[in-house]
Scaffold this motif. Structure first.
Motif, PDB file in Angstrom:
ATOM      1  N   LYS A   1       3.849   5.885  -5.527  1.00 18.16           N
ATOM      2  CA  LYS A   1       3.732   5.963  -6.982  1.00 18.16           C
ATOM      3  C   LYS A   1       2.603   6.912  -7.395  1.00 18.16           C
ATOM      4  O   LYS A   1       2.746   7.686  -8.351  1.00 18.16           O
ATOM      5  N   PHE A   2       1.481   6.821  -6.658  1.00 14.75           N
ATOM      6  CA  PHE A   2       0.361   7.708  -6.978  1.00 14.75           C
ATOM      7  C   PHE A   2       0.736   9.170  -6.721  1.00 14.75           C
ATOM      8  O   PHE A   2       0.362  10.065  -7.488  1.00 14.75           O
ATOM      9  N   GLY A   3       1.500   9.423  -5.640  1.00 14.46           N
ATOM     10  CA  GLY A   3       1.935  10.785  -5.346  1.00 14.46           C
ATOM     11  C   GLY A   3       2.841  11.337  -6.433  1.00 14.46           C
ATOM     12  O   GLY A   3       2.701  12.495  -6.858  1.00 14.46           O
ATOM     13  N   ILE A   4       3.783  10.504  -6.899  1.00 12.98           N
ATOM     14  CA  ILE A   4       4.689  10.939  -7.975  1.00 12.98           C
ATOM     15  C   ILE A   4       3.910  11.219  -9.255  1.00 12.98           C
ATOM     16  O   ILE A   4       4.134  12.225  -9.947  1.00 12.98           O
ATOM     17  N   PHE A   5       2.967  10.311  -9.569  1.00 15.61           N
ATOM     18  CA  PHE A   5       2.138  10.510 -10.761  1.00 15.61           C
ATOM     19  C   PHE A   5       1.329  11.799 -10.658  1.00 15.61           C
ATOM     20  O   PHE A   5       1.191  12.544 -11.638  1.00 15.61           O
ATOM     21  N   SER A   6       0.774  12.078  -9.450  1.00 13.75           N
ATOM     22  CA  SER A   6      -0.026  13.291  -9.265  1.00 13.75           C
ATOM     23  C   SER A   6       0.812  14.546  -9.477  1.00 13.75           C
ATOM     24  O   SER A   6       0.361  15.526 -10.095  1.00 13.75           O
ATOM     25  N   ILE A   7       2.036  14.529  -8.951  1.00 11.01           N
ATOM     26  CA  ILE A   7       2.918  15.693  -9.110  1.00 11.01           C
ATOM     27  C   ILE A   7       3.248  15.929 -10.581  1.00 11.01           C
ATOM     28  O   ILE A   7       3.187  17.062 -11.078  1.00 11.01           O
TER      29      ILE A   7
ATOM     30  N   THR B   1       0.832  -1.205   0.000  1.00  2.99           N
ATOM     31  CA  THR B   1       0.000   0.000   0.000  1.00  2.99           C
ATOM     32  C   THR B   1       0.866   1.254   0.000  1.00  2.99           C
ATOM     33  O   THR B   1       0.581   2.220  -0.727  1.00  2.99           O
ATOM     34  N   ALA B   2       1.923   1.251   0.812  1.00  2.00           N
ATOM     35  CA  ALA B   2       2.818   2.408   0.861  1.00  2.00           C
ATOM     36  C   ALA B   2       3.486   2.637  -0.490  1.00  2.00           C
ATOM     37  O   ALA B   2       3.635   3.782  -0.942  1.00  2.00           O
ATOM     38  N   ASP B   3       3.870   1.562  -1.169  1.00  2.00           N
ATOM     39  CA  ASP B   3       4.492   1.680  -2.487  1.00  2.00           C
ATOM     40  C   ASP B   3       3.515   2.283  -3.500  1.00  2.00           C
ATOM     41  O   ASP B   3       3.884   3.146  -4.306  1.00  2.00           O
ATOM     42  N   ARG B   4       2.256   1.847  -3.434  1.00  2.00           N
ATOM     43  CA  ARG B   4       1.246   2.395  -4.339  1.00  2.00           C
ATOM     44  C   ARG B   4       0.988   3.876  -4.050  1.00  2.00           C
ATOM     45  O   ARG B   4       0.794   4.666  -4.976  1.00  2.00           O
ATOM     46  N   VAL B   5       0.977   4.239  -2.772  1.00  2.00           N
ATOM     47  CA  VAL B   5       0.754   5.639  -2.406  1.00  2.00           C
ATOM     48  C   VAL B   5       1.875   6.517  -2.937  1.00  2.00           C
ATOM     49  O   VAL B   5       1.638   7.621  -3.468  1.00  2.00           O
TER      50      VAL B   5
END
Length: 217
Positions: free
Chosen positions: A187-193, A181-185
């Motif tokens: 990745k999602f944060g990097i994608f959002s930025i 879950t932490a890894d997905r979060v």
């Protein structure tokens, strides 16, 4: 003055009572901690209604459940954590069922009142070491009381070991889930930025083009 010589007292040999006490203390403490659960109570079931009770158990755990009905107009069922029917009995006033869990999870015991009146049921459930019948073991093996206590202590030790293994597996599973879950979060944060940077760049380019077309800049 003459010094008094100390008499060397003979050392006392450890008696068998110490070993017996250790076994009794261990068996008592272990039984209080993880021997299982046991309860008996009365409850009412309205007409044409079903009442279920759940008990979470690990695999290889023994359970015994009993029910006393005022009439034979009842259906008694036991389900495993996957919803598979393990036992079903109907048209009996007294029902008992013992089994060893094959799966870890919540087991359901359901009673269905198919009569036309509200009925009172006496229900009992015992799990773990408390559900094991040691009377047959005593008769077959001609065990003495101290040997019976040792047998119970051995069973409790095995149960402790199994419970610790189960808890360790659950911990590793939760840890793996948390890491995933932490890894997905991340990745999602990097994608959002990255997405926000691209959107900001496109908005800036659009506004520049718009103002140039209007000859504002």
């Amino acid at each position: 003055k003459k010094k008094k010589k100390k008499k060397n007292l003979p050392k006392r040999k450890k008696s068998k009572m110490t070993t017996r006490k250790n076994i009794v203390v261990f068996a008592t403490l272990a039984s209080l901690l993880i021997s299982g659960s046991a309860f008996t109570f009365d409850f009412t079931i309205p007409s044409k209604q079903m009442q279920c009770f759940g008990e979470e158990m690990t695999d290889q755990t023994l359970m015994r459940t009993d029910a006393q009905f005022p009439t034979k107009e009842f259906v008694f069922r036991v389900f495993d954590p996957e919803g598979t029917l393990l036992f079903s009995k109907q048209d009996e006033q007294s029902v008992g069922f013992s089994f060893t869990a094959d799966l870890s999870g919540t087991y359901q015991v359901c009673m269905d009142n198919i009569s036309r009146e509200t009925q009172t049921v006496t229900f009992s459930m015992v799990t773990g070491i408390e559900a094991k019948d040691y009377s047959n073991i005593v008769r077959q093996g001609n065990l003495k009381p101290i040997e019976l206590m040792a047998k119970k202590a051995e069973d409790l030790t095995k149960m402790i070991h199994h419970q610790l293994e189960y808890m360790d597996n659950r911990l590793q599973l939760h840890r793996s889930t948390n890491e995933s879950t932490a890894d997905r979060v991340v990745k999602f944060g990097i994608f959002s930025i990255i997405f926000m940077i691209i959107v900001s760049f496109l908005q800036t380019a659009y506004l520049k083009k718009f103002f140039r077309n209007k000859k504002l800049i």
